[in-house]
Design a protein around this motif. Structure first.
Motif, PDB file in Angstrom:
ATOM      1  N   GLY A  43      55.447 -11.075 -24.364  1.00 46.05           N
ATOM      2  CA  GLY A  43      56.466 -10.763 -23.380  1.00 46.05           C
ATOM      3  C   GLY A  43      57.342 -11.949 -23.026  1.00 46.05           C
ATOM      4  N   LYS A  44      56.859 -13.139 -23.337  1.00 49.81           N
ATOM      5  CA  LYS A  44      57.655 -14.340 -23.084  1.00 49.81           C
ATOM      6  C   LYS A  44      58.716 -14.534 -24.162  1.00 49.81           C
ATOM      7  CE  LYS A  44      53.649 -16.454 -20.976  1.00 49.81           C
ATOM      8  NZ  LYS A  44      52.570 -17.418 -21.138  1.00 49.81           N
ATOM      9  N   VAL A  45      58.640 -13.755 -25.202  1.00 49.02           N
ATOM     10  CA  VAL A  45      59.581 -13.844 -26.322  1.00 49.02           C
ATOM     11  C   VAL A  45      60.693 -12.814 -26.094  1.00 49.02           C
ATOM     12  CG1 VAL A  45      59.805 -13.546 -28.822  1.00 49.02           C
ATOM     13  CG2 VAL A  45      57.758 -14.586 -27.869  1.00 49.02           C
ATOM     14  N   SER A  46      61.893 -13.152 -26.508  1.00 52.37           N
ATOM     15  CA  SER A  46      63.024 -12.241 -26.313  1.00 52.37           C
ATOM     16  C   SER A  46      62.838 -10.971 -27.148  1.00 52.37           C
ATOM     17  CB  SER A  46      64.327 -12.927 -26.703  1.00 52.37           C
ATOM     18  OG  SER A  46      64.473 -12.945 -28.098  1.00 52.37           O
ATOM     19  N   PRO A  47      63.463  -9.875 -26.708  1.00 58.11           N
ATOM     20  CA  PRO A  47      63.387  -8.628 -27.486  1.00 58.11           C
ATOM     21  C   PRO A  47      63.915  -8.806 -28.904  1.00 58.11           C
ATOM     22  CG  PRO A  47      64.310  -8.207 -25.315  1.00 58.11           C
ATOM     23  CD  PRO A  47      64.184  -9.695 -25.446  1.00 58.11           C
ATOM     24  N   TRP A  48      64.866  -9.684 -29.098  1.00 58.81           N
ATOM     25  CA  TRP A  48      65.455  -9.845 -30.423  1.00 58.81           C
ATOM     26  C   TRP A  48      64.536 -10.599 -31.370  1.00 58.81           C
ATOM     27  CZ3 TRP A  48      68.313  -6.081 -30.642  1.00 58.81           C
ATOM     28  CH2 TRP A  48      68.982  -5.647 -29.517  1.00 58.81           C
ATOM     29  N   ARG A  49      63.711 -11.485 -30.832  1.00 61.28           N
ATOM     30  CA  ARG A  49      62.703 -12.124 -31.695  1.00 61.28           C
ATOM     31  C   ARG A  49      61.636 -11.118 -32.105  1.00 61.28           C
ATOM     32  NH1 ARG A  49      62.110 -18.117 -31.870  1.00 61.28           N
ATOM     33  NH2 ARG A  49      64.011 -18.863 -30.905  1.00 61.28           N
ATOM     34  N   VAL A  50      61.261 -10.251 -31.188  1.00 59.88           N
ATOM     35  CA  VAL A  50      60.316  -9.183 -31.528  1.00 59.88           C
ATOM     36  C   VAL A  50      60.940  -8.267 -32.580  1.00 59.88           C
ATOM     37  CG1 VAL A  50      59.083  -7.161 -30.649  1.00 59.88           C
ATOM     38  CG2 VAL A  50      59.102  -9.282 -29.323  1.00 59.88           C
ATOM     39  N   ALA A  51      62.226  -7.958 -32.426  1.00 61.83           N
ATOM     40  CA  ALA A  51      62.919  -7.114 -33.409  1.00 61.83           C
ATOM     41  C   ALA A  51      62.928  -7.770 -34.781  1.00 61.83           C
ATOM     42  CB  ALA A  51      64.350  -6.825 -32.948  1.00 61.83           C
ATOM     43  N   CYS A  52      63.135  -9.064 -34.810  1.00 61.50           N
ATOM     44  CA  CYS A  52      63.100  -9.776 -36.093  1.00 61.50           C
ATOM     45  C   CYS A  52      61.703  -9.733 -36.700  1.00 61.50           C
ATOM     46  CB  CYS A  52      63.567 -11.216 -35.912  1.00 61.50           C
ATOM     47  SG  CYS A  52      65.339 -11.336 -35.647  1.00 61.50           S
ATOM     48  N   ALA A  53      60.682  -9.868 -35.860  1.00 69.62           N
ATOM     49  CA  ALA A  53      59.306  -9.809 -36.367  1.00 69.62           C
ATOM     50  C   ALA A  53      58.991  -8.420 -36.913  1.00 69.62           C
ATOM     51  CB  ALA A  53      58.321 -10.182 -35.265  1.00 69.62           C
ATOM     52  N   VAL A  54      59.420  -7.384 -36.221  1.00 71.68           N
ATOM     53  CA  VAL A  54      59.159  -6.009 -36.664  1.00 71.68           C
ATOM     54  C   VAL A  54      59.827  -5.733 -38.004  1.00 71.68           C
ATOM     55  CG1 VAL A  54      59.662  -3.577 -36.145  1.00 71.68           C
ATOM     56  CG2 VAL A  54      58.738  -5.066 -34.365  1.00 71.68           C
ATOM     57  N   THR A  55      61.031  -6.273 -38.191  1.00 72.79           N
ATOM     58  CA  THR A  55      61.773  -6.019 -39.432  1.00 72.79           C
ATOM     59  C   THR A  55      61.522  -7.082 -40.491  1.00 72.79           C
ATOM     60  OG1 THR A  55      63.727  -7.170 -38.605  1.00 72.79           O
ATOM     61  CG2 THR A  55      63.605  -4.781 -38.240  1.00 72.79           C
ATOM     62  N   GLY A  56      60.597  -7.976 -40.246  1.00 77.06           N
ATOM     63  CA  GLY A  56      60.311  -9.018 -41.231  1.00 77.06           C
ATOM     64  C   GLY A  56      61.429 -10.038 -41.350  1.00 77.06           C
ATOM     65  N   GLY A  57      62.212 -10.200 -40.277  1.00 77.73           N
ATOM     66  CA  GLY A  57      63.274 -11.195 -40.269  1.00 77.73           C
ATOM     67  C   GLY A  57      64.564 -10.766 -40.946  1.00 77.73           C
TER      68      GLY A  57
END
Length: 96
Positions: free
Chosen positions: A65-79
């Motif tokens: 939760g300390k990470v931005s939503p967009w970093r999570v989005a990048c992780a979900v999509t493999g960058g």
């Protein structure tokens, strides 16, 4: 400036695929998922889905939760969320 426009165009061109992917993540991760309602445009629907998927991830794993939503989005999509080419469907070989 052209890079930003190009990324926005890319995101808009795959907005429906992004919305579908992150709605699935929301439903898979959320305890009692409530997918976001329709927005005014497909682009806004995709952004709402990304943010909607981030919330249960941030709730379930507080350190994330300390990470931005967009970093999570990048992780979900493999960058490759804003990459020039994006797979039509993702393949998860570790899921039964």
């Amino acid at each position: 400036m052209e890079t930003v426009r190009g990324r926005l165009r890319r995101f808009a061109s795959r907005a429906e695929a992004v919305r579908r992917l992150f709605t699935v993540v929301l439903v898979d991760v959320g305890v009692d998922p409530a997918p976001p309602g329709p927005a005014r445009t497909p682009f806004a629907d995709a952004v709402a889905a990304v943010l909607g998927a981030w919330w249960p991830i941030a709730s379930r794993w507080p350190d994330i939760g300390k990470v931005s939503p967009w970093r999570v989005a990048c992780a979900v999509t493999g960058g490759i969320l804003l990459a020039a080419s994006w797979p039509v469907e993702t393949i998860n070989t570790s899921r039964p």
